[in-house]
Design a protein around this motif. Structure first.
Motif, mmCIF file in Angstrom:
data_model
loop_
_atom_site.group_PDB
_atom_site.id
_atom_site.type_symbol
_atom_site.label_atom_id
_atom_site.label_comp_id
_atom_site.label_asym_id
_atom_site.label_seq_id
_atom_site.Cartn_x
_atom_site.Cartn_y
_atom_site.Cartn_z
ATOM 1 N N PRO A 64 -13.319 26.509 -22.812
ATOM 2 C CA PRO A 64 -12.283 26.479 -23.862
ATOM 3 C C PRO A 64 -11.215 27.541 -23.621
ATOM 4 O O PRO A 64 -11.496 28.588 -23.032
ATOM 5 N N PRO A 65 -9.993 27.297 -24.086
ATOM 6 C CA PRO A 65 -8.947 28.316 -23.982
ATOM 7 C C PRO A 65 -9.341 29.586 -24.741
ATOM 8 O O PRO A 65 -10.087 29.533 -25.717
ATOM 9 N N GLY A 66 -8.832 30.707 -24.281
ATOM 10 C CA GLY A 66 -9.099 31.969 -24.970
ATOM 11 C C GLY A 66 -9.065 33.148 -24.023
ATOM 12 O O GLY A 66 -8.833 33.002 -22.817
ATOM 13 N N LEU A 67 -9.310 34.319 -24.576
ATOM 14 C CA LEU A 67 -9.330 35.564 -23.820
ATOM 15 C C LEU A 67 -10.774 35.873 -23.431
ATOM 16 O O LEU A 67 -11.660 35.860 -24.287
ATOM 17 N N TYR A 68 -10.996 36.177 -22.162
ATOM 18 C CA TYR A 68 -12.354 36.331 -21.649
ATOM 19 C C TYR A 68 -12.545 37.654 -20.912
ATOM 20 O O TYR A 68 -11.619 38.185 -20.285
ATOM 21 N N ASP A 69 -13.787 38.163 -20.994
ATOM 22 C CA ASP A 69 -14.237 39.241 -20.136
ATOM 23 C C ASP A 69 -14.830 38.616 -18.874
ATOM 24 O O ASP A 69 -15.525 37.594 -18.948
ATOM 25 N N LEU A 70 -14.561 39.213 -17.734
ATOM 26 C CA LEU A 70 -15.121 38.763 -16.462
ATOM 27 C C LEU A 70 -16.354 39.604 -16.160
ATOM 28 O O LEU A 70 -16.295 40.837 -16.190
ATOM 29 N N GLU A 71 -17.472 38.940 -15.879
ATOM 30 C CA GLU A 71 -18.738 39.653 -15.700
ATOM 31 C C GLU A 71 -19.355 39.340 -14.339
ATOM 32 O O GLU A 71 -19.386 38.195 -13.900
ATOM 33 N N VAL A 72 -19.834 40.380 -13.677
ATOM 34 C CA VAL A 72 -20.620 40.261 -12.447
ATOM 35 C C VAL A 72 -22.020 40.756 -12.775
ATOM 36 O O VAL A 72 -22.185 41.880 -13.269
ATOM 37 N N ARG A 73 -23.008 39.922 -12.515
ATOM 38 C CA ARG A 73 -24.393 40.325 -12.788
ATOM 39 C C ARG A 73 -25.174 40.364 -11.483
ATOM 40 O O ARG A 73 -25.179 39.399 -10.708
ATOM 41 N N ALA A 74 -25.821 41.500 -11.225
ATOM 42 C CA ALA A 74 -26.676 41.679 -10.059
ATOM 43 C C ALA A 74 -28.046 42.128 -10.558
ATOM 44 O O ALA A 74 -28.201 43.278 -11.003
ATOM 45 N N GLY A 75 -29.006 41.218 -10.548
ATOM 46 C CA GLY A 75 -30.302 41.523 -11.127
ATOM 47 C C GLY A 75 -30.164 41.772 -12.617
ATOM 48 O O GLY A 75 -29.589 40.974 -13.346
ATOM 49 N N ALA A 76 -30.639 42.924 -13.082
ATOM 50 C CA ALA A 76 -30.563 43.243 -14.506
ATOM 51 C C ALA A 76 -29.301 44.025 -14.850
ATOM 52 O O ALA A 76 -29.090 44.389 -16.003
ATOM 53 N N THR A 77 -28.464 44.267 -13.861
ATOM 54 C CA THR A 77 -27.267 45.081 -14.073
ATOM 55 C C THR A 77 -26.035 44.195 -14.216
ATOM 56 O O THR A 77 -25.816 43.300 -13.394
ATOM 57 N N ALA A 78 -25.240 44.447 -15.260
ATOM 58 C CA ALA A 78 -24.008 43.690 -15.487
ATOM 59 C C ALA A 78 -22.808 44.621 -15.387
ATOM 60 O O ALA A 78 -22.852 45.765 -15.850
ATOM 61 N N HIS A 79 -21.743 44.133 -14.760
ATOM 62 C CA HIS A 79 -20.495 44.885 -14.619
ATOM 63 C C HIS A 79 -19.382 44.011 -15.184
ATOM 64 O O HIS A 79 -19.297 42.820 -14.874
ATOM 65 N N CYS A 80 -18.516 44.610 -15.992
ATOM 66 C CA CYS A 80 -17.566 43.815 -16.770
ATOM 67 C C CYS A 80 -16.145 44.329 -16.624
ATOM 68 O O CYS A 80 -15.912 45.539 -16.569
ATOM 69 N N ALA A 81 -15.201 43.405 -16.527
ATOM 70 C CA ALA A 81 -13.771 43.714 -16.638
ATOM 71 C C ALA A 81 -13.305 43.091 -17.947
ATOM 72 O O ALA A 81 -13.117 41.870 -18.045
ATOM 73 N N LYS A 82 -13.138 43.909 -18.969
ATOM 74 C CA LYS A 82 -12.802 43.428 -20.300
ATOM 75 C C LYS A 82 -11.429 42.761 -20.317
ATOM 76 O O LYS A 82 -10.479 43.222 -19.681
ATOM 77 N N HIS A 83 -11.336 41.652 -21.048
ATOM 78 C CA HIS A 83 -10.056 41.000 -21.353
ATOM 79 C C HIS A 83 -9.211 40.776 -20.090
ATOM 80 O O HIS A 83 -7.985 40.904 -20.119
ATOM 81 N N SER A 84 -9.850 40.423 -19.001
ATOM 82 C CA SER A 84 -9.145 40.314 -17.722
ATOM 83 C C SER A 84 -8.722 38.892 -17.363
ATOM 84 O O SER A 84 -7.951 38.700 -16.426
ATOM 85 N N VAL A 85 -9.222 37.890 -18.094
ATOM 86 C CA VAL A 85 -8.888 36.496 -17.806
ATOM 87 C C VAL A 85 -8.486 35.795 -19.099
ATOM 88 O O VAL A 85 -9.230 35.829 -20.086
ATOM 89 N N LYS A 86 -7.312 35.184 -19.099
ATOM 90 C CA LYS A 86 -6.872 34.379 -20.256
ATOM 91 C C LYS A 86 -6.808 32.927 -19.812
ATOM 92 O O LYS A 86 -6.049 32.570 -18.897
ATOM 93 N N ILE A 87 -7.643 32.102 -20.441
ATOM 94 C CA ILE A 87 -7.656 30.670 -20.148
ATOM 95 C C ILE A 87 -6.613 29.986 -21.029
ATOM 96 O O ILE A 87 -6.625 30.126 -22.251
ATOM 97 N N ILE A 88 -5.711 29.251 -20.391
ATOM 98 C CA ILE A 88 -4.611 28.581 -21.084
ATOM 99 C C ILE A 88 -4.710 27.085 -20.822
ATOM 100 O O ILE A 88 -4.805 26.658 -19.663
ATOM 101 N N ASP A 89 -4.695 26.284 -21.870
ATOM 102 C CA ASP A 89 -4.670 24.834 -21.631
ATOM 103 C C ASP A 89 -3.247 24.357 -21.366
ATOM 104 O O ASP A 89 -3.011 23.521 -20.492
ATOM 105 N N THR A 90 -2.277 24.915 -22.115
ATOM 106 C CA THR A 90 -0.871 24.565 -21.915
ATOM 107 C C THR A 90 -0.027 25.827 -22.019
ATOM 108 O O THR A 90 -0.090 26.544 -23.023
#
Length: 252
Positions: free
Chosen positions: A86-112
């Protein structure tokens, strides 16, 4: 040129592109270029996903479309956004095992992409000055009511970061910007810790905004680095504008 500082005594971010300070706009089903730093805890099976910034239950797995390419301490690959996200503002997450690394508000999905939209310009907060001891907690609430497509922040967020060699000031700035419900493009000002900018905010001091057919330039231009004396940057601007001359609107 920018003098690189010694690495800070806290871990550098894993995700290098896109980042919170250098977000991207993308439509469902498209791919984007991704770069991460190979820290020791990033090992074993690694997965990539998006998590909605306002509705955390909305998640989408990202599919690698290329094998990883390794350059020094970095890993590059192309990721695909599901067509169903769905469209919206997203955090991008990389998960390696039990560890998660995040880039907050780094991707905005746009339909139009809109042909008429609002963006907000912020600058010169100078937090730490006697007149501005802390960030204004009402500012995000007021700007969120405007519902801008994005925010351009042009530096001098804190007063003493450069003078005190305080790279960690960027973490305070980014935590504040997490309160905005829009992507924030972060530029470097005279008072900001310029030497750590590329390690924390974005791989390049000068970059672009691409929103549909609109094209913008993010420049390094302050009294310590006047753009009219930065010939490499001026050459980059000229080359970029020629390349994007057919866009609906160019701005900087």
């Amino acid at each position: 040129g920018v003098t690189k500082a010694a690495p800070p005594n806290w871990p550098l971010p894993v995700i290098c592109e896109p980042t919170q300070g250098r977000p991207i706009f993308i439509t469902p089903g498209e791919t984007f270029y991704f770069v991460m730093r190979l820290r020791p805890e990033v090992n074993g099976e690694v997965s990539f996903s998006l998590q909605h910034a306002l509705e955390p239950k909305i998640r989408a797995s990202l599919k690698p479309m290329t094998p990883p390419s390794y350059v020094g301490e970095y890993c590059n690959l192309v990721l695909e956004v599901p067509a169903s996200v769905p469209p919206g503002l997203y955090d991008l997450e990389v998960r390696a095992g039990a560890t998660a690394h995040c880039a907050k508000h780094s991707v905005k999905i746009i339909d139009t992409f809109k042909t008429k939209f609002r963006f907000v310009h912020l600058s010169n907060m100078n937090v730490g000055d006697l007149t501005a001891p802390n960030f204004d907690e009402m500012l995000p609430k007021e700007i969120n009511l405007l519902a801008p497509e994005f925010i351009i922040a042009t530096g001098d967020y804190t007063e003493w970061a450069r003078a005190r060699d305080d790279a960690a000031s960027w973490l305070r700035v980014l935590r504040f910007f997490e309160q905005f419900n829009a992507p924030v493009y972060v530029l470097c000002g005279l008072h900001d810790h310029e030497a750590s900018f590329q390690d924390i905010i974005g791989k390049k001091m000068a970059a672009t905004i691409d929103y549909g057919s609109y094209h913008g330039l993010l420049l390094l231009d302050h009294p310590g680095n006047p753009i009219d004396q930065d010939y490499a940057q001026l050459e980059w601007v000229e080359t970029d504008l020629k390349k994007n001359r057919d866009k609906t609107f160019n701005f900087k």
